[in-house]
Write an enzyme that holds these catalytic residues in place. Structure first.
Site, PDB file in Angstrom:
ATOM      1  N   SER A 211       0.832  -1.204   0.000  1.00 52.80           N
ATOM      2  CA  SER A 211       0.000   0.000   0.000  1.00 52.80           C
ATOM      3  C   SER A 211       0.866   1.252   0.000  1.00 52.80           C
ATOM      4  CB  SER A 211      -0.969   0.008   1.186  1.00 52.80           C
ATOM      5  OG  SER A 211      -0.280   0.040   2.417  1.00 52.80           O
ATOM      6  N   ASP A 212       1.979   1.243   0.723  1.00 57.55           N
ATOM      7  CA  ASP A 212       2.911   2.366   0.687  1.00 57.55           C
ATOM      8  C   ASP A 212       3.463   2.561  -0.726  1.00 57.55           C
ATOM      9  OD1 ASP A 212       2.972   3.388   3.305  1.00 57.55           O
ATOM     10  OD2 ASP A 212       4.257   1.773   3.985  1.00 57.55           O
ATOM     11  N   LEU A 213       3.946   1.466  -1.316  1.00 58.86           N
ATOM     12  CA  LEU A 213       4.568   1.557  -2.634  1.00 58.86           C
ATOM     13  C   LEU A 213       3.543   1.920  -3.699  1.00 58.86           C
ATOM     14  CD1 LEU A 213       6.876  -1.582  -2.348  1.00 58.86           C
ATOM     15  CD2 LEU A 213       7.485   0.805  -1.952  1.00 58.86           C
TER      16      LEU A 213
ATOM     17  N   GLY B 185       2.708   5.603  -3.516  1.00 58.28           N
ATOM     18  CA  GLY B 185       3.779   6.380  -4.118  1.00 58.28           C
ATOM     19  C   GLY B 185       3.704   6.369  -5.633  1.00 58.28           C
TER      20      GLY B 185
END
Length: 416
Positions: free
Chosen positions: A177-179, A182
């Site tokens: 989810s972070d990647l 981004g």
């Protein structure tokens, strides 16, 4: 096909050469967004507190190196400034006016409370592309809730369909989810830059971890809409097709196959099984419905030979297959080496290995250099804004800024 990307010319500038990005972030989603843009040629200025971004203190290994920080801040400049002080905020405002993009990933409203929100800056910077990355977005009932990768994977439905088929849940091994957020942020920024440069003005891009995960639920939503059955975890199996999963081979190593459509008869030939008269496997839909029985039949055959032997035979027959690599095997893989995915150049990057941006072109240089020492570019950037040495010293003495000393990984407040 050549094992190396065919460079028709020697690139001297990246796609985003001349684009300046001001990054006011922490953790992973925001820095990953700007790392992608830096690898595409943008100038990225990392704005961090005078005592350093928190990720600098997340060390790994016996040498206690800040490798996580370094991997997502390579090729960037470091401006160490305390934005809680009025003079610090004034510096950021002046830099924003000289930038094309600002990326932030603090809680909703945090920068606005410091007078650095989109509405605060747009009167002075009408063409600024301002990207806000958050857990749940800039509006909606959950806007003020704290969001991290684990929570987003759960909230966005991903965790409910990840894990073993017996119902034991698992989060994705990578912080997806972070990647993903981004990446979505980078896509939005590139689109907004196109409009801004065409004279259409700036934009406020709003991307969130929860939205990023939910946006990937294509197969699962299709399954639910079509069957009214809530999808659950399937291990390595596909949501809508079979055989499409992992099998353990005779040497106890694992491979994955995706033998759907025309690859199905080829798989039967390679494995030496005749299932043409079995009504359970007559169509792709039937094979999917009876995927567990099918997997049991195929597993018996895969037990009879080692993994690499099966992969040779499967690939010769045109059947999609591949090994289940460990991270170590992935980094040392010859195909990734040819593609330049994990450059091994400690002199250039400060670490034996970095993870590259997976966009190859003769105009995109990709990974460009080391992560910055804290405050490495503070003095230079302030000089560009018109601050002389005396003013820089005064700001450093008051703790408004930090300027790097000569010890890698450290900074000091200048008191000349």
């Amino acid at each position: 096909m050549s094992e190396r990307h065919p460079n028709h010319r020697t690139p001297t500038r990246g796609f985003l050469a001349g684009v300046r990005i001001l990054e006011i972030t922490g953790a992973l989603a925001g820095p990953y967004c700007t790392t992608v843009l830096a690898d595409l040629g943008a100038e990225v200025i990392k704005v961090e507190p005078v005592d350093g971004d928190g990720l600098r203190r997340r060390v790994v290994g016996p040498d206690r190196k800040p490798i996580p920080f370094d991997l997502v801040h390579r090729g960037k400049a470091s401006l160490a400034v305390d934005i809680k002080q009025p003079d610090g905020r004034a510096i950021v405002r002046r830099l924003a006016a000289a930038s094309d993009v600002l990326v932030e990933n603090f809680r909703v409203g945090a920068l606005a409370a410091q007078g650095l929100g989109y509405d605060d800056l747009v009167p002075e910077c009408p063409d600024l592309v301002y990207c806000s990355i958050s857990g749940f977005g800039q509006f909606g009932p959950m806007r003020d809730a704290k969001g991290i990768d684990l929570i987003a994977q759960a909230y966005g439905g991903l965790m409910s369909v990840t894990g073993s088929a017996d119902g034991e849940l698992a989060k994705a091994g990578y912080p997806v989810s972070d990647l993903a957020t981004g990446m979505w942020g980078a896509i939005g920024i590139l689109a907004a830059l196109q409009r801004a440069r065409a004279g259409g003005g700036g934009a406020h891009i709003d991307v969130s971890l929860a939205d990023a995960v939910a946006a990937w639920s294509v197969w699962e939503v299709a399954d639910y809409v079509g069957t009214s059955t809530v999808p659950g975890p399937l291990g390595t199996a596909h949501r809508l097709a079979a055989p499409y999963q992992a099998f353990t081979c005779g040497d106890r190593r694992t491979l994955v196959i995706g033998a759907v459509d025309r690859a199905w008869p080829a798989l039967c030939r390679v494995l030496g099984v005749d299932l043409s008269s079995d009504p359970r496997f007559g169509t792709e839909y039937e094979r999917f419905v009876h995927r567990e029985e099918l997997a049991e039949l195929l597993q018996v055959r895969f037990d009879e030979a080692p993994r690499d032997e099966w992969m040779v035979r499967l690939r010769e027959a045109g059947i999609p297959c591949g090994p289940v690599n460990t991270v170590a095997a992935m980094i040392d893989d010859s195909h990734y080496a040819a593609r330049g995915m994990f450059p091994h150049d400690e002199e250039r990057f400060g670490h034996p290995t970095v993870v590259n941006t997976p966009i190859l072109s003769d105009g995109a240089p990709r990974a460009t250099g080391r992560a910055p020492v804290l405050g490495a570019d503070t003095a230079r950037l302030l000089s560009e804004l018109g601050f002389d040495d005396v003013a820089v010293d005064r700001l450093a003495t008051r703790g408004v800024i930090a300027v790097a000393d000569q010890t890698p990984g450290h900074a000091k407040r200048v008191t000349r």
